[in-house]
Design a protein around this motif. Structure first.
Motif, PDB file in Angstrom:
ATOM      1  N   GLY A 163      -4.453  -7.513  13.055  1.00  0.00           N
ATOM      2  CA  GLY A 163      -3.988  -6.616  11.996  1.00  0.00           C
ATOM      3  C   GLY A 163      -5.116  -6.210  11.064  1.00  0.00           C
ATOM      4  O   GLY A 163      -5.654  -7.059  10.344  1.00  0.00           O
ATOM      5  N   TRP A 164      -5.483  -4.927  11.096  1.00  0.00           N
ATOM      6  CA  TRP A 164      -6.513  -4.374  10.200  1.00  0.00           C
ATOM      7  C   TRP A 164      -5.917  -3.114   9.576  1.00  0.00           C
ATOM      8  O   TRP A 164      -5.993  -2.040  10.156  1.00  0.00           O
ATOM      9  N   PHE A 165      -5.296  -3.257   8.408  1.00  0.00           N
ATOM     10  CA  PHE A 165      -4.466  -2.192   7.836  1.00  0.00           C
ATOM     11  C   PHE A 165      -3.432  -1.760   8.870  1.00  0.00           C
ATOM     12  O   PHE A 165      -3.212  -0.582   9.105  1.00  0.00           O
ATOM     13  N   GLY A 166      -2.781  -2.728   9.498  1.00  0.00           N
ATOM     14  CA  GLY A 166      -1.881  -2.420  10.607  1.00  0.00           C
ATOM     15  C   GLY A 166      -2.703  -1.922  11.779  1.00  0.00           C
ATOM     16  O   GLY A 166      -3.626  -2.597  12.247  1.00  0.00           O
ATOM     17  N   VAL A 201      -4.462  10.102   2.195  1.00  0.00           N
ATOM     18  CA  VAL A 201      -3.639   9.976   0.980  1.00  0.00           C
ATOM     19  C   VAL A 201      -2.435   9.067   1.239  1.00  0.00           C
ATOM     20  O   VAL A 201      -2.132   8.159   0.452  1.00  0.00           O
ATOM     21  N   VAL A 202      -1.738   9.306   2.353  1.00  0.00           N
ATOM     22  CA  VAL A 202      -0.578   8.479   2.687  1.00  0.00           C
ATOM     23  C   VAL A 202      -1.003   7.039   2.925  1.00  0.00           C
ATOM     24  O   VAL A 202      -0.320   6.082   2.497  1.00  0.00           O
ATOM     25  N   PHE A 203      -2.137   6.856   3.592  1.00  0.00           N
ATOM     26  CA  PHE A 203      -2.638   5.505   3.862  1.00  0.00           C
ATOM     27  C   PHE A 203      -2.937   4.748   2.568  1.00  0.00           C
ATOM     28  O   PHE A 203      -2.538   3.588   2.414  1.00  0.00           O
ATOM     29  N   LEU A 204      -3.627   5.399   1.624  1.00  0.00           N
ATOM     30  CA  LEU A 204      -3.992   4.723   0.373  1.00  0.00           C
ATOM     31  C   LEU A 204      -2.748   4.351  -0.432  1.00  0.00           C
ATOM     32  O   LEU A 204      -2.609   3.215  -0.901  1.00  0.00           O
ATOM     33  N   ALA A 205      -1.824   5.322  -0.583  1.00  0.00           N
ATOM     34  CA  ALA A 205      -0.605   5.039  -1.351  1.00  0.00           C
ATOM     35  C   ALA A 205       0.236   3.976  -0.660  1.00  0.00           C
ATOM     36  O   ALA A 205       0.751   3.044  -1.297  1.00  0.00           O
ATOM     37  N   GLY A 206       0.378   4.095   0.649  1.00  0.00           N
ATOM     38  CA  GLY A 206       1.185   3.128   1.385  1.00  0.00           C
ATOM     39  C   GLY A 206       0.585   1.747   1.396  1.00  0.00           C
ATOM     40  O   GLY A 206       1.304   0.737   1.320  1.00  0.00           O
ATOM     41  N   THR A 207      -0.751   1.664   1.470  1.00  0.00           N
ATOM     42  CA  THR A 207      -1.413   0.358   1.470  1.00  0.00           C
ATOM     43  C   THR A 207      -1.197  -0.367   0.146  1.00  0.00           C
ATOM     44  O   THR A 207      -0.932  -1.576   0.123  1.00  0.00           O
TER      45      THR A 207
END
Length: 664
Positions: free
Chosen positions: A424-427, A602-608
């Motif tokens: 798992g590396w950021f999923g 953007v989605v990755f940063l907010a979701g993370t």
């Protein structure tokens, strides 16, 4: 597993030396002083012994502290300097602190008075502004009324103000009112979305008839009397008053902003007052005669040499003794640097009692493993550990905050290890990003296995960890039985359960490894169950001996449910990975190219951020839950009283003694 050994201290000293002695004792910070309420009950001694009444001094100091606190709060609200993420105490040498207080105390007290006065003026002005705004709000619908508010009637006529609903037909109202009161004058002063604001002028003798006519329209009279001038005059007056009050507030805020340059001195004064109050409280806890004082309390055994040196220097009588077997002793935990951060987990549940052992060293490795297994993303682990390391390096944290941040640092390492093992590396972000942004295939293989592909493997591993965790807790209880001189209880209440539970495991799964293991497991299960049936009711009488054995054997259901509780390791571990993959998939829906890449990032940063926040909290809570319910339930009583030494309890400064070392 270290609960610090305590010793009981009894001291008798001269009143003339008490003040200086208390300063020195506070510097040591290793003695907890007991309240002496009800200690002396001998009628022969009662007339000569009294408790020093320091309530007036304590109350005065409490009031001073509250006043300084108000000043600090007011200054902080208008302090333009950058606030640190974590508030830490400033270190200062004792002599430097004393010299600084002597040099600045008078000026600082004046600044406190200025700050308190400025805050009082601001508060009163804001209250008055709110009152004026309320008045303006009430008068605004009547602003067009050209009748003075203090004129409600003349010799022959009267003025009636009121409201009706917006749905009322105004023409019909006028028709019916004029039919009943032909001399009436009707004016609509204003309206809003809910209601109309009306003014009526009529003869005094027709007033009742006017009210009767208006009753059908749900008319509500309004009284605005009490002020002079028209509503417009009153609104303008209130506006001028508000402008003046706001200007005064700005002046006082400027005073508070100016005082922020001396905030450190006020903080020093706050801590100085707190120390004086604590000394005054301690004096009130002591017993005294005309010439001597008495107190008793507790101290860690490792501090004995330092305490004896102080008492010998003052030539006081003292006695140091071991606590009685049934005496309640305050608890102080003492572990090494790696285990200490996990003391917060123990303290959140309850400190160990005198009969318990400190469970921190036992729970620490399991907590470390469980937290990482639940979060299980290597990238999240790196972020967590690096973030905590930066906080620890930049800020001089102390106490509970230091322990928690240090614990999360270790938990981040565990998360990294498990994340690397599970891949798992950021999923699967790097795989999705390579495919979306560069049209390439990139797969980071797990060092062990992927739980999303083999969930049963992780479930079995989680249950094995749970079994080990529970067995360790049972082993601790067996150790405590043996320590307390009850080896048979250890054998019957713990040993036989080991035999039964291990036997059941071997009987269930041992055959897949070797047929003989299943046979061994069968006989172990029989021996364990029979032993529990025979010995479970040994402490009961009559028929209770048989029922007690059956009741004890029924406890196997609780062991099974406890083991199944560790399936949450699987659930939370999968939740982190699944949610991360969902976030990455959503980010990739915009496709490739510059726009698609931006959407993905953007989605990755907010979701993370969301995924880390929710799952770090979940890992923390559920790791604690496994310790408190499944682990502590096997051996831990808790209920210990925290050791609270008489020491410098300061909020803003940490006073350093050049000649005192830790000594542990």
């Amino acid at each position: 597993m270290a609960v610090t050994k305590m010793q009981k201290l009894t001291v008798i000293g001269l009143n003339s030396e008490r003040t200086a002695f208390l300063h020195e004792l506070m510097r040591l910070g290793v003695v907890e002083i007991n309240s002496q309420e009800g200690v002396v009950n001998d009628e022969e001694w009662m007339p000569d012994i009294f408790r020093t009444s320091n309530s007036a001094d304590v109350s005065r100091l409490e009031a001073d502290i509250a006043r300084v606190s108000v000043a600090l709060e007011a200054i902080n609200q208008h302090d333009g300097s950058k606030k640190p993420l974590f508030a830490t105490r400033k270190e200062i040498r004792r002599n430097a602190f004393v010299d600084h207080m002597n040099a600045t105390k008078t000026a600082t007290e004046r600044n406190v008075d200025r700050a308190v006065e400025a805050q009082r003026v601001i508060t009163e002005a804001q209250t008055e502004i709110n009152r004026l705004k309320t008045i303006m709000t009430g008068l605004t619908p009547w602003e067009k009324l050209d009748v003075p508010l203090d004129m409600t009637e003349t010799v022959f006529s009267c003025v009636i103000l009121g409201i009706v609903g917006m749905k009322v037909n105004l023409a019909q109202l006028q028709t019916e009112v004029l039919a009943a009161v032909p001399s009436a004058v009707i004016e609509e002063v204003g309206s809003d979305k809910q209601q109309r604001y009306l003014c009526f002028l009529c003869l005094k003798e027709e007033k009742d008839a006017l009210y009767e006519a208006l009753r059908a329209f749900s008319f509500s009279p309004v009284t605005l009397a009490g002020e002079k001038g028209t509503p417009a005059d009153q609104i303008q007056h209130a506006q001028r008053e508000i402008v003046s009050l706001e200007e005064n507030i700005r002046k006082q805020e400027a005073v508070l902003a100016e005082l922020s340059s001396g905030k450190n001195d006020i903080e020093f004064l706050y801590d100085s007052l707190c120390m004086r109050r604590d000394r005054a409280k301690v004096v009130g806890d002591m017993l005294s005669t005309e010439t001597v004082f008495y107190f008793d309390g507790w101290m860690p055994k490792w501090s004995r040499e330092r305490v004896e040196e102080l008492l010998t220097r003052y030539e006081f009588y003292y006695d140091i003794a071991e606590p009685e077997p049934e005496e309640e002793v305050p608890i102080l935990l003492h572990n090494n640097g790696i285990i200490t951060p996990f003391e917060g987990v123990t303290s959140m549940y309850s400190l160990p009692s005198r009969q318990d052992i400190d469970p921190t060293a036992l729970l620490a490795p399991f907590y470390f493993i469980f937290f990482g297994l639940m979060l299980s993303d290597a990238a999240y682990g790196i972020i967590l550990s690096v973030g905590c390391a930066l906080i620890l390096k930049k800020f001089r944290l102390e106490g509970t905050m230091y322990r928690m941040i240090k614990m999360f640092f270790y938990c981040g390492i565990s998360t990294f290890i498990w994340g690397a093992l599970f891949g798992g590396w950021f999923g699967d972000f790097f795989t999705v990003a390579a495919r979306t942004m560069f049209d390439k295939e990139l797969v980071i293989s797990p060092l062990w296995f992927n739980p999303l592909e083999e969930p049963m493997k992780l479930l079995i591993f989680s249950l094995i960890l749970g079994g080990i965790h529970i067995f360790v807790g049972m082993g601790v209880q067996a150790y405590m039985y043996i320590r307390d001189g009850q080896p048979l209880d250890a054998l019957f209440d713990i040993g036989l359960w080991y035999v039964l539970l291990i036997g059941l495991v071997l009987f269930g799964v041992g055959g897949s490894l070797a047929p003989a293991l299943a046979t061994v497991g069968k006989y172990m299960s029989i021996v364990g169950a029979a032993g529990i049936l025979v010995t479970g009711g040994r402490k009961k009488k009559g028929f209770g001996k048989i029922v007690g054995g059956l009741s004890s054997l029924y406890g196997i259901t609780s062991y099974l449910s406890d083991v199944l509780s560790y399936s949450r390791l699987l659930a939370l571990g999968l939740a982190t990975g699944v949610l991360a993959q969902v976030i990455n998939t959503l980010g990739s829906l915009a496709g490739g190219g510059i726009f698609g890449s931006l959407v993905l990032i953007v989605v990755f940063l907010a979701g993370t951020v969301f995924n880390m926040a929710i799952n770090v909290l979940g890992a923390f809570v559920h790791s604690c839950r496994l310790q408190y319910v499944e682990f502590f339930g096997k051996f831990y009583t808790g209920g210990g009283k925290l050791f609270r030494p008489f020491e410098r309890k300061t909020k803003y400064v940490k006073i350093i003694e050049e000649d005192v070392e830790d000594g542990r």
